[in-house]
Design a protein around this motif. Sequence first.
Motif, PDB file in Angstrom:
ATOM      1  N   ALA A 243      27.558 -61.596  39.306  1.00  0.00           N
ATOM      2  CA  ALA A 243      26.699 -60.656  40.025  1.00  0.00           C
ATOM      3  C   ALA A 243      26.460 -61.123  41.450  1.00  0.00           C
ATOM      4  CB  ALA A 243      25.378 -60.513  39.287  1.00  0.00           C
ATOM      5  N   GLU A 248      23.276 -56.333  41.913  1.00  0.00           N
ATOM      6  CA  GLU A 248      21.846 -56.236  41.589  1.00  0.00           C
ATOM      7  C   GLU A 248      21.260 -54.909  42.033  1.00  0.00           C
ATOM      8  OE1 GLU A 248      19.891 -59.803  42.986  1.00  0.00           O
ATOM      9  OE2 GLU A 248      21.368 -60.926  41.795  1.00  0.00           O
ATOM     10  N   GLU A 251      22.248 -52.396  39.562  1.00  0.00           N
ATOM     11  CA  GLU A 251      21.509 -52.514  38.309  1.00  0.00           C
ATOM     12  C   GLU A 251      20.117 -51.931  38.460  1.00  0.00           C
ATOM     13  OE1 GLU A 251      21.513 -56.406  36.811  1.00  0.00           O
ATOM     14  OE2 GLU A 251      20.418 -55.890  34.978  1.00  0.00           O
ATOM     15  N   ARG A 252      19.456 -52.266  39.564  1.00  0.00           N
ATOM     16  CA  ARG A 252      18.085 -51.764  39.736  1.00  0.00           C
ATOM     17  C   ARG A 252      18.098 -50.262  39.927  1.00  0.00           C
ATOM     18  NH1 ARG A 252      17.019 -56.022  43.211  1.00  0.00           N
ATOM     19  NH2 ARG A 252      16.585 -54.621  44.941  1.00  0.00           N
ATOM     20  N   GLN A 254      19.640 -48.188  38.359  1.00  0.00           N
ATOM     21  CA  GLN A 254      19.670 -47.507  37.067  1.00  0.00           C
ATOM     22  C   GLN A 254      18.276 -47.111  36.635  1.00  0.00           C
ATOM     23  OE1 GLN A 254      22.779 -47.064  35.397  1.00  0.00           O
ATOM     24  NE2 GLN A 254      23.318 -47.670  37.466  1.00  0.00           N
ATOM     25  N   TYR A 274      31.242 -55.545  37.431  1.00  0.00           N
ATOM     26  CA  TYR A 274      29.949 -56.175  37.235  1.00  0.00           C
ATOM     27  C   TYR A 274      29.470 -55.830  35.839  1.00  0.00           C
ATOM     28  CZ  TYR A 274      29.791 -56.476  42.332  1.00  0.00           C
ATOM     29  OH  TYR A 274      30.059 -56.726  43.644  1.00  0.00           O
ATOM     30  N   SER A 276      26.606 -54.881  35.099  1.00  0.00           N
ATOM     31  CA  SER A 276      25.766 -53.682  35.150  1.00  0.00           C
ATOM     32  C   SER A 276      26.616 -52.412  35.207  1.00  0.00           C
ATOM     33  CB  SER A 276      24.816 -53.739  36.352  1.00  0.00           C
ATOM     34  OG  SER A 276      25.545 -53.962  37.545  1.00  0.00           O
ATOM     35  N   SER A 277      27.753 -52.447  35.894  1.00  0.00           N
ATOM     36  CA  SER A 277      28.557 -51.225  35.967  1.00  0.00           C
ATOM     37  C   SER A 277      29.305 -50.994  34.666  1.00  0.00           C
ATOM     38  CB  SER A 277      29.520 -51.252  37.158  1.00  0.00           C
ATOM     39  OG  SER A 277      30.436 -52.312  37.043  1.00  0.00           O
ATOM     40  N   HIS A 292      22.247 -53.637  27.200  1.00  0.00           N
ATOM     41  CA  HIS A 292      21.648 -54.730  27.959  1.00  0.00           C
ATOM     42  C   HIS A 292      22.602 -55.898  28.034  1.00  0.00           C
ATOM     43  CE1 HIS A 292      17.632 -53.160  28.472  1.00  0.00           C
ATOM     44  NE2 HIS A 292      17.753 -52.629  27.260  1.00  0.00           N
TER      45      HIS A 292
END
Lengths: 435, 227, 380
Positions: A243, A248, A251-252, A254, A274, A276-277, A292
């Motif tokens: 990351a 980040e 992610e945020r 989202q 990433y 998150s993606s 998660h």
Amino acid sequence: MFARLLGESFARNPRRKVLTAAALVIGMAVATATLTIALEVGDRLAREFRSLGANLLVTPESDTLPVEIGGVDYRPVDEGAYLNEADLGKLKTIFWRHNILGFTPFLDVPASISETGAATTLIGTWYQHEVPVPDGTKFETGASATHPWWKVQGRWFTDGADECVVGASLAGKYPAAFALGKTIHVAQNGVSGGVRSLVVTGIISTGDAEDNAVLVPLAVAQEISGHPGKFRQLFVSALTKPADALAERGERAQTDKGIQLTPTEYDRWFCSPYISSIGFQIRTVLPGTEVHAIRRVAETEGRILTRVGTLLWIVTLAALGAAALAVAATSATTVLERRAEIGVMKALGASNALVSGIFLAEQVLLAIAGGAIGFFVGAGLARFLGESIFGTPAAPRLILFPVVLALAAIIAMAGSLVPLRRAAHFRPAVILRGE
Amino acid sequence: MATVVQAENLRKEFGNVRALDGVSFTVAAGEWIAIMGPSGSGKTTLINILGGLDTPTAGKAIVDGTDVARLDEAGLTRFRAEKIGFIFQQFHLVPYLTAVENVMLAQYFHSTTDEKEARQSLERVGLGDRIEHLPSQLSGGEQQRVAVARALINHPKLILADEPTGNLDEANEEIVLRLLRELHVEGHTILMVTHAPSIGRLADRRIEFAHGHLVPAAAASLKPELA
Amino acid sequence: MFWRLVFQLLRGSRGRLAVAILAIVSGAAVISALLNLDLGVQNKLAQEFRTLGANIVISPASGAPAQISGAEVPSLMPERDVQAALQQLPSAQVAAAAPYLYIVARAQNIPVVVAGTWLDQAQKLDVTWKLEGNWIASRADDSHCLVGRNVARRLHLAVGNPLDLHYLDRSAQCSVTAIVDAGGTEDNQVFASLRAVQALANLPGQIGLAQLSVTGTTQVVADYAARLAAALPQYQVRPIRQVAEAEGALLGRIRLLIVSMVLLILILTALCVLGTMAALAMERRKDVGLMKSLGGSISRIVGIFLAEAGVLGAAGGLLGTILGAALSYWMGLRVFGTAIAPRWEVFPATIALMVLVTLTGAIPLRLLGNVKPADILRGE
């Protein structure tokens, strides 16, 4: 005439040429090998980390609170939400499908075993299972991919068969009942009837809650619990990129409506693996889920990969520097010791430009030839190093070929220029006198 | 008078070329011999053999009682250190050692170094104010004088000089020749290769070479012409 | 005279030796930096792996780790047995240690897993937890608890809210000090002090398992676990394999990579030196011929050259190692954010390597011993 002079220049003093050639070849071989490995290393190490197991967890969005200790869910089967096994093939259709190395669903069923009369948990899962993918292919996955440290004495159960693997603590408590090859009879706890016979094929020792449970094929757990085609949670092992700031933000974005990514940022984020993606893409194909990152694994992996990546690039640069020095030194030394020739040529009336031209041309040609051979030697060296260090040989990157040749030529030129510049100031008489 | 050199039927072949072919002669102690002849006649080869730098293909070369032809590598090394003093046409001083260090080098390979003695030897050849100079800081004549000091430092039985003034201009040549005369007067045995008759006349005796043979010319001792 | 010769040799040839000197100094700098780094890297990365949490688990020999609604009698261990064992062994290596007792209690009539532990250690064992609120500083604090985010969501709890827990016929209350985002199983659990949970479950002095985080390499962890197992023969003491294997493999790979690079750089340095020496040898043939004519034996002459090479290697190695110490300091900052201290062992090791490399590269000078003085002095 130039070519002729060049040719004659080449033909002289073969022993010295061999030494020069050796230095060039080895220097460029090292450069090639280190560059090849450096390009691969990030990927290799990321794969190393997959031996830490899954880094993503998928659970139903609307769910009751899991009663989980040590990773085993003790909830009764009628409580809580379930996910569909049939949807799992879609995981191999997302943008980053090739980074999905494996996934394993889990369904825990409170059960009772006739032989012991005790209540135990059945953990339904896959060890090696073929998942049909929408594009017609099959993807083999299971705990072998997401929980590689699970080692079994005996063997794992065959997918869909009436077999089981028993936790070591449980087996230790009832050695007679849970010996390899024995058959046990299980049924859902508190439900009469529906008894299944399972053959014990292996004993597992993980150091965690599984030691006190019985692992069974997912299909068996689904039937015993009365929820065919369902599971509770999914562990996913994905190859991710560590990351950074963009990750980040993505992610945020989202959860936090206040943060928006611009279209370019969004594209870059989506198109980078990433965690998150990838998580976002999984949620898109598996509706009604929460995804998660298993942060312990993901963060540690990210941190270590970043550090090690930097370290290895520094090491690569060091090796490259040494190679460059070897090549430059070789060129410089060659020119230095042929001062006598330079003196003769100048005495015969050759201009500085011509003399420099001949020597430069010779050194560059030698360097390119050495670079070409060095590339192949280096590719072999990279294969060997890749094999010894990472267990799989590093494939040669053809794109490096012109790079290595260009490097060789530039370094040889740089190395020759300094002594040539000095030689330009020599008076022929001084050289010929032998001083 | 003691015989310092006795050559018997010396032969030296380099492949098919016979550089020395049955050369025999003697040199008495204190004699200054000039070895003369055209280039390629074998003069330098003879000097190299007598000095232990090369071994003959056949024959005997007895220098101060030792047959050089019979010596092994270790023996030759000791022989060169103890018995011989070389003076070369090209001086052959070690370029990164000072004058005194060049002389001490000869002491070092012989036994132990004695800087005081080395300084004195340089003063002896008139280089007392050049002791710490590097060869690049000395003229040709000065360098050759250092070479002479070096050749003498271990009290050799035989001094071998190969065209000692070949690389020197007239003035320096004069200085070095005078030095050689002084050595001769002191009683040193000198074998000098030269192609110049004027220099050859300075010696007690001339030995002519041609095509590896001695030319039996008039070998009568003539008194050296004094400058 | 010998050393005078050697130093005059070096001084006189310093121009020719420039390349060799550069190669030796830079080779020594890089190699010593890499060697410093390797030792530092192993430690630093091992520390990174420690953030994966506990790496040793102590549990009863067999049995469920949990108390499921009182129906089962789980296997438990007396707390003081474990504490006694821990006190026997050196505690410097233990970064954090905590006992755990799990029960399934009920809150708002919903089954919730409650873990009783030493809350002051939780912060050190679970470095990846993100807290909304504050950590609990004292393990004796019975009135506060940490709540996983899923629990908070389900029970609609916020920081500062009270939480009522019921187990069989007993109950306890605590105040929510923080909501934990653990990114794992802990999101579904409540964390309270061990005393409080023992009281709630009426199991005074008992624990279900203990977890430790031991600093050091895989070998260190395994050794500690073995000693602990010897001190607690009636219980199971296990290193957590998941982490150990990954860590061991990764550290092994990195070390191999660094060693390979060091070898390659050594070879390249040797090549540079060899090239320089070969050129130098050509120029020294006359000097060798002269020294032989003066009565120098081959062994003495070659000895002078080898001494020269040795001094070159040692001096260059020393300078390079000093530079390398600075280099590794900088690299440590770049890679790990903290400086890596140079190790004293690297000095002699690198210098020895450089001397070896230089002596190897000095082969052309050794071959000078075979020069025939007659040929050289004749001027050919």
